[in-house]
Write an enzyme that holds these catalytic residues in place. Sequence first.
Site, short mmCIF file in Angstrom:
data_model
loop_
_atom_site.label_atom_id
_atom_site.label_comp_id
_atom_site.label_asym_id
_atom_site.label_seq_id
_atom_site.Cartn_x
_atom_site.Cartn_y
_atom_site.Cartn_z
N GLU A 1 -19.76 -5.89 10.00
CA GLU A 1 -20.67 -5.37 10.63
C GLU A 1 -21.76 -6.25 11.34
O GLU A 1 -22.16 -6.06 12.53
CB GLU A 1 -21.27 -4.28 9.95
N ARG B 1 -25.95 -2.75 6.97
CA ARG B 1 -25.72 -4.15 6.65
C ARG B 1 -26.15 -4.82 7.68
O ARG B 1 -26.44 -6.30 7.47
CB ARG B 1 -24.17 -4.26 6.26
N LYS C 1 0.81 -1.14 -0.20
CA LYS C 1 0.09 -0.03 0.06
C LYS C 1 1.03 1.23 0.04
O LYS C 1 1.78 1.34 0.65
CB LYS C 1 -1.01 -0.06 1.50
C1 LIG Z 1 -19.08 -2.43 4.98
C2 LIG Z 1 -17.88 -1.70 5.17
N1 LIG Z 1 -17.34 -1.29 6.11
C3 LIG Z 1 -16.25 -0.63 6.16
C4 LIG Z 1 -15.75 0.16 5.13
C5 LIG Z 1 -14.59 0.93 5.20
N2 LIG Z 1 -13.24 0.56 4.47
C6 LIG Z 1 -13.14 1.06 3.23
S1 LIG Z 1 -11.81 0.28 2.63
C7 LIG Z 1 -11.56 -0.46 3.93
C8 LIG Z 1 -10.51 -1.52 4.04
C9 LIG Z 1 -10.22 -2.42 2.71
O1 LIG Z 1 -9.06 -3.05 3.06
P1 LIG Z 1 -8.74 -4.34 1.74
O2 LIG Z 1 -9.98 -4.86 1.46
O3 LIG Z 1 -7.72 -5.11 2.22
O4 LIG Z 1 -8.25 -3.22 0.66
P2 LIG Z 1 -6.90 -2.30 0.46
O5 LIG Z 1 -7.53 -0.89 0.90
O6 LIG Z 1 -5.95 -2.60 1.61
O7 LIG Z 1 -6.55 -2.41 -0.79
C10 LIG Z 1 -12.70 -0.48 5.12
C11 LIG Z 1 -12.35 -0.89 6.12
C12 LIG Z 1 -16.22 -0.10 3.86
N3 LIG Z 1 -15.99 0.39 2.97
N4 LIG Z 1 -17.55 -1.05 3.85
#
Ligand SMILES: Cc1ncc(C[n+]2csc(CCOP(=O)(O)OP(=O)(O)O)c2C)c(N)n1
Length: 657
Positions: free
Chosen positions: A383, A411, A296
């Site tokens: 969630e 959700r 990242k």
């Molecule tokens: C249901 C839900 N909960 C929380 C989030 C907030 N959120 C956005 S991106 C993320 C992390 C995603 O991590 P990953 O899938 O590993 O992708 P990366 O950003 O590391 O590439 C979170 C928790 C969300 N988008 N949707």
Amino acid sequence: MVDGPAHVKKLTPAQLEQLAEEIRQELIEGLAKGGGHLGPNLGVVELTLALHSVFTTPHDKFVWDVSHQVYVHKMLTGRKNRLRTIRQTDGLNGFALRTESEHDCFGAGHAGTALSAALGMAAARDKKGTDENVVCIFGDAALTNGISFEALNNISHTTKKFIGILNDNEWSIAKNVGAISGYLNKLITNPSYNKLSKDFENFIRKLPKGGLALKLAHMAEEGVKGAISEVGMRQKSEVAFSADGRGGYGNPVLFEELGIRYLGPIDGHNLPLLISTLEFAKTCDHPIVIHVLTQKGKGFEAALKFPEKFHGLGSYDAKTGETPASKPGTPPMYQDVMGQTAVKLAQKNNTIVGITAAMPTGTGMKHLEKAMPDRYIDVGIAEEHGVIFAAGMATMGYHPIVAIYSTFLQRAYDCIHHDVCLQDLPVIFCMDRAGLSANDGPTHHGLFDISYLRCLPNVIAMAPANEDELADMMFTATHQNHPVFIRYPRGTAEGVPVKDQPQLLEIGKAQVVQNFSTNGKKKVALFGLGPMNTIARKAAQQLETEGYDVAVINPRFTKPIDAGTTEFFGRAADLVVTLEDHVLMGGYGSAVLELFSEKNVTTQVVRIGWPDQFIEHATTQDELRKKYGLSVENTVAKVKAQFDEAPAKVTRLIEVA
Ligand SMILES: Cc1ncc(C[n+]2csc(CCOP(=O)(O)OP(=O)(O)O)c2C)c(N)n1
């Protein structure tokens, strides 16, 4: 730079490497002013280039989980000139959006949806007998989400052609949590497994291009897979690789156990390797997951150093990564007041625990994590689990504070209904981002929670008008034996001092901010809920100068609403105006109308709130509020129009903003 995916396919390996560098530079410089999801996008530059080298959108389908990492995809699909408009008014949306481009085949913003959507597409393709490739790109944190596992459970008996790419950077927004992240780490660090992966990599890289090469690659893959099983068996007695997702020993690769071929881990920044592996995956007649390791923030030192901060941010210095300091005197963020209050309350009450679903900073729960780590739980992007988990704790005498953004809590609706409300359990929900999340757009606006909660029995639902009231509401919530929901907006609070000791509020009691002066003028009662109370107060000042007698009420509760106060002002006023940062349908204004209908109060009601449509993204919340009439000016105009246009005796007029 290239202007479309067809162009990418024509580039030589050296040109692709050069393009990767140019894209990185444009991301770093282009987002510096307006901000955005810089870190995740820097991590997928090579992966996205490889995808567009091997597959052809829009015929082939790329389904991105969350889709905050699609900036490079947008740049490669005709939108590079608009990158600098992303998340701004009339600019590109920050996520995949079907209406924005034919190359965005599935929109998202909430995590954990990509595998299901992609599998649905693959099933539809199989039924239609067409030949699109469906490629699903999901992060390691998506695997902390239940829906992802529901999809994984279905893949192998639904389709033979499915390509999953696990983009593993070890980070959610914060550091990824839970057994799955530990498991992925074991896959990455297991030397035997890595050797097999390397063998496959070496083999595939040495192959000349062409059909025979791919046939050989498939044979090699078979060989590797056989060896993997042996590794699993050999390791039966070793602790290091024991958690295989089945709670036992055996074939250690979870995906394989689910009938999905697993390939990797491979270097997600090695373009030639990514391209040949994807070429190979394209020819597989079995579902496959390729485990890709990325960094990242790759290519930007500050983002590598602070992955959480650079996951998504506002403006920054494109050279140093420094972000502007907040101006002295800026009010605190609501999220920080929530987190600090949680600490304060937990210090005095040992039944309080704090729960976040992968958002320790965004919700402010990090304050509790820091101060009292044993009273803080991050359940991952889960969630539903988080809410039922809290319900379980509540049955054992705890008062869990579940901090989840309003939009993400949607959700967990059934869990709120079935597990919390039906059993009348004292779980406290702190719903941040209730209202607009302007630059994120419709996936993130929290505009529906009053409606979806108001209809559930046992609910106590509140909305503070300022940060001090938020603390009071949290304190009050800890004294209830029912589910309590507190909604408050994103961003900076009102600048009201927060008392050292929060005070208990009477449930279902509104606050009369200013009463009528009974000066013989037309009487207008403004019911301004939550942050809209500030707008109501400002509108009151203007209306007074224009000859009206104005009362301002801070409703505080959307359930139970203060029937006595509401009826009193309903009868006393010539006009009632409700203001809410929420959709009008089923919201606070609806609750007032229901009450007036029951009590036969016939005073006109003007409701100001969001209309029955999904609201687009924009640079600022104020712009959208202005556009849709959630403003001082519109409130004043609406009031004046009612008196100008109203017939002598009106029963009730439902007026929307
Ligand atoms: C249901 C839900 N909960 C929380 C989030 C907030 N959120 C956005 S991106 C993320 C992390 C995603 O991590 P990953 O899938 O590993 O992708 P990366 O950003 O590391 O590439 C979170 C928790 C969300 N988008 N949707």
